[in-house]
Design a protein around this motif. Structure first.
Motif, PDB file in Angstrom:
ATOM      1  N   PHE A 196       0.241  -1.133   0.206  1.00  0.00           N
ATOM      2  CA  PHE A 196       0.278  -0.174  -0.052  1.00  0.00           C
ATOM      3  C   PHE A 196       0.720   0.963   0.013  1.00  0.00           C
ATOM      4  CE2 PHE A 196      -3.093  -3.409   1.296  1.00  0.00           C
ATOM      5  CZ  PHE A 196      -4.037  -2.659   0.897  1.00  0.00           C
ATOM      6  N   GLN A 238       0.511   5.812   3.390  1.00  0.00           N
ATOM      7  CA  GLN A 238      -0.899   6.566   3.704  1.00  0.00           C
ATOM      8  C   GLN A 238      -1.133   8.048   4.907  1.00  0.00           C
ATOM      9  OE1 GLN A 238      -2.910   4.885   1.612  1.00  0.00           O
ATOM     10  NE2 GLN A 238      -1.098   4.069   0.470  1.00  0.00           N
ATOM     11  N   ALA A 286      -6.754   2.814   1.846  1.00  0.00           N
ATOM     12  CA  ALA A 286      -7.020   2.651   0.736  1.00  0.00           C
ATOM     13  C   ALA A 286      -6.976   1.582   0.113  1.00  0.00           C
ATOM     14  CB  ALA A 286      -5.432   2.473   0.335  1.00  0.00           C
ATOM     15  N   THR A 287      -7.331   1.172  -1.010  1.00  0.00           N
ATOM     16  CA  THR A 287      -8.149  -0.058  -1.357  1.00  0.00           C
ATOM     17  C   THR A 287      -7.598  -0.465  -2.279  1.00  0.00           C
ATOM     18  OG1 THR A 287     -10.385   0.837  -0.330  1.00  0.00           O
ATOM     19  CG2 THR A 287     -10.488  -0.860  -2.249  1.00  0.00           C
ATOM     20  N   LYS A 288      -7.604  -1.833  -1.804  1.00  0.00           N
ATOM     21  CA  LYS A 288      -7.089  -2.862  -2.842  1.00  0.00           C
ATOM     22  C   LYS A 288      -8.490  -4.343  -2.854  1.00  0.00           C
ATOM     23  CE  LYS A 288      -2.074  -1.155  -3.555  1.00  0.00           C
ATOM     24  NZ  LYS A 288      -1.279  -1.252  -4.080  1.00  0.00           N
ATOM     25  N   ALA A 317      -9.443  -3.078   2.953  1.00  0.00           N
ATOM     26  CA  ALA A 317      -8.946  -1.787   2.875  1.00  0.00           C
ATOM     27  C   ALA A 317      -7.876  -2.443   4.208  1.00  0.00           C
ATOM     28  CB  ALA A 317      -9.442  -0.728   2.662  1.00  0.00           C
TER      29      ALA A 317
END
Length: 78
Positions: free
Chosen positions: A22, A25, A31-33, A77
Motif C-alpha cells: 500500500f 498512507q 487505501a483499497t486493493k 482496505a
C-alpha cells in the motif's frame, strides 16, 4: 479381488497475488486493493472465512462456495 482406478477431484484455490503493498498512507486516509480468488480445481471450493495478516481488512464477496473454474474478488482496505 476388485481393482479400482480413477482420478480424484479436489478444489484448488489460487490467489492473484500473495501480498499487497500500500505504500505510505496519510493519517485518516484509507487505501483499497483487491485480490482475485480462483478455483482452478474440479470440485467446489468451500469458503468458511477469509482472513489476512497486518492491517488489511478483507470483505468476502465470494459467498460460501466457489464452483470449479469460477473466480471472485476479495476487496479490503487499510
Amino acid at each position: 479381488m476388485v481393482s479400482l482406478s480413477g482420478t480424484g477431484i479436489a478444489p484448488v484455490p489460487v490467489l492473484s497475488t500473495s501480498s499487497l503493498v500500500f505504500g505510505s498512507q496519510g493519517l485518516g486516509i484509507s487505501a483499497t486493493k483487491a485480490v482475485t480468488l480462483t478455483n482452478s480445481g474440479d470440485a467446489p471450493l468451500g469458503i468458511t472465512s477469509i482472513t489476512a495478516t497486518g492491517d488489511y481488512s478483507p470483505t468476502n464477496a465470494c459467498g460460501a462456495s466457489l464452483p470449479p473454474g469460477a473466480l471472485c474478488t476479495v476487496t479490503g482496505a487499510v
